[in-house]
Write a protein that holds these residues in place. Structure first.
Motif, mmCIF file in Angstrom:
data_model
loop_
_atom_site.group_PDB
_atom_site.id
_atom_site.type_symbol
_atom_site.label_atom_id
_atom_site.label_comp_id
_atom_site.label_asym_id
_atom_site.label_seq_id
_atom_site.Cartn_x
_atom_site.Cartn_y
_atom_site.Cartn_z
ATOM 1 N N SER A 101 40.292 44.550 38.192
ATOM 2 C CA SER A 101 40.225 46.003 38.343
ATOM 3 C C SER A 101 41.494 46.542 38.990
ATOM 4 O O SER A 101 42.009 47.589 38.607
ATOM 5 C CB SER A 101 38.997 46.372 39.177
ATOM 6 O OG SER A 101 38.944 47.750 39.403
ATOM 7 N N SER A 105 44.171 49.202 37.424
ATOM 8 C CA SER A 105 44.506 50.458 38.106
ATOM 9 C C SER A 105 45.991 50.527 38.427
ATOM 10 O O SER A 105 46.583 51.616 38.416
ATOM 11 C CB SER A 105 43.662 50.646 39.360
ATOM 12 O OG SER A 105 43.898 49.634 40.287
ATOM 13 N N LYS A 113 41.659 55.096 41.934
ATOM 14 C CA LYS A 113 41.052 53.818 41.520
ATOM 15 C C LYS A 113 41.630 52.662 42.336
ATOM 16 O O LYS A 113 40.903 51.746 42.744
ATOM 17 C CB LYS A 113 41.301 53.611 40.012
ATOM 18 C CG LYS A 113 40.695 52.370 39.445
ATOM 19 C CD LYS A 113 39.207 52.490 39.317
ATOM 20 C CE LYS A 113 38.671 51.299 38.560
ATOM 21 N NZ LYS A 113 37.233 51.193 38.664
ATOM 22 N N THR A 117 39.500 50.178 44.744
ATOM 23 C CA THR A 117 39.575 48.737 44.496
ATOM 24 C C THR A 117 40.037 48.000 45.748
ATOM 25 O O THR A 117 39.493 46.940 46.085
ATOM 26 C CB THR A 117 40.518 48.432 43.316
ATOM 27 O OG1 THR A 117 40.086 49.177 42.180
ATOM 28 C CG2 THR A 117 40.519 46.960 42.985
#
Length: 175
Positions: A101, A105, A113, A117
């Motif tokens: 992730s 991002s 984001k 994360t």
């Protein structure tokens, strides 16, 4: 998930076995008490030949009880280790997802984001630290039980002293 499921099944089996050893230990403790009662009764009746046999049985049951407790304790320690391993496996999998992730991002340049994360990433590290601390504390609690080795004569003497007629019993042994 198959490995984690198998590991959890093994943990449950080990917990069951540990409980079984604890039950066996309690059973041996009851049998030891019964043998000590037989020593008392034999001494009261003047059974010089029978009381040492009962004392040997009591000591044997005590040793058996301690062995069951040791085994249960060792199994409990293994359960803690395996449980920690299962949790670490889950955390590792979660960390892999967080890294993916984070990579996506970073590639898109989405700051919101990335921040979310990174928060997840930090939370997982805190979880790992808590798990490690719990493991250390739990393992410190599982120390080996030591069994003092008793002598048949000292057990018989203790029972006789409890009855208050040590001199009479010693006199019977001497004759």
């Amino acid at each position: 998930m198959g490995n984690t499921e198998k590991l959890m099944n093994q943990i449950m089996e080990l917990k069951f076995t540990s409980k079984s050893f604890q039950r066996q230990s309690r059973k041996c403790e009851k049998e030891e008490k019964a043998e000590k009662l037989k020593i008392k009764k034999a001494m009261e009746k003047g059974n010089v030949d029978g009381s040492p046999i009962y004392a040997e049985n009591a000591i044997r049951k005590h040793t058996e009880q301690m062995n069951y407790l040791r085994l249960a304790s060792r199994l409990d320690a293994v359960v803690v280790r395996l449980d920690t391993q299962a949790k670490m496996f889950t955390i590792n999998k979660s960390m892999g997802n967080i890294v993916k992730s984070l990579e996506s991002s970073l590639a898109t340049g989405n700051l919101q984001k990335m921040s979310e994360t990174m928060d997840l990433f930090e939370k997982q590290f805190v979880n790992i630290e808590v798990q490690a601390e719990f493991m250390e504390t739990a393992m410190a609690g599982y120390t080996s039980l030591s069994t003092p080795e008793g002598e048949v004569n000292s057990l018989m003497q203790q029972v006789a002293e409890d009855l208050g007629f040590i001199s009479r019993y010693i006199a019977q042994i001497m004759h």
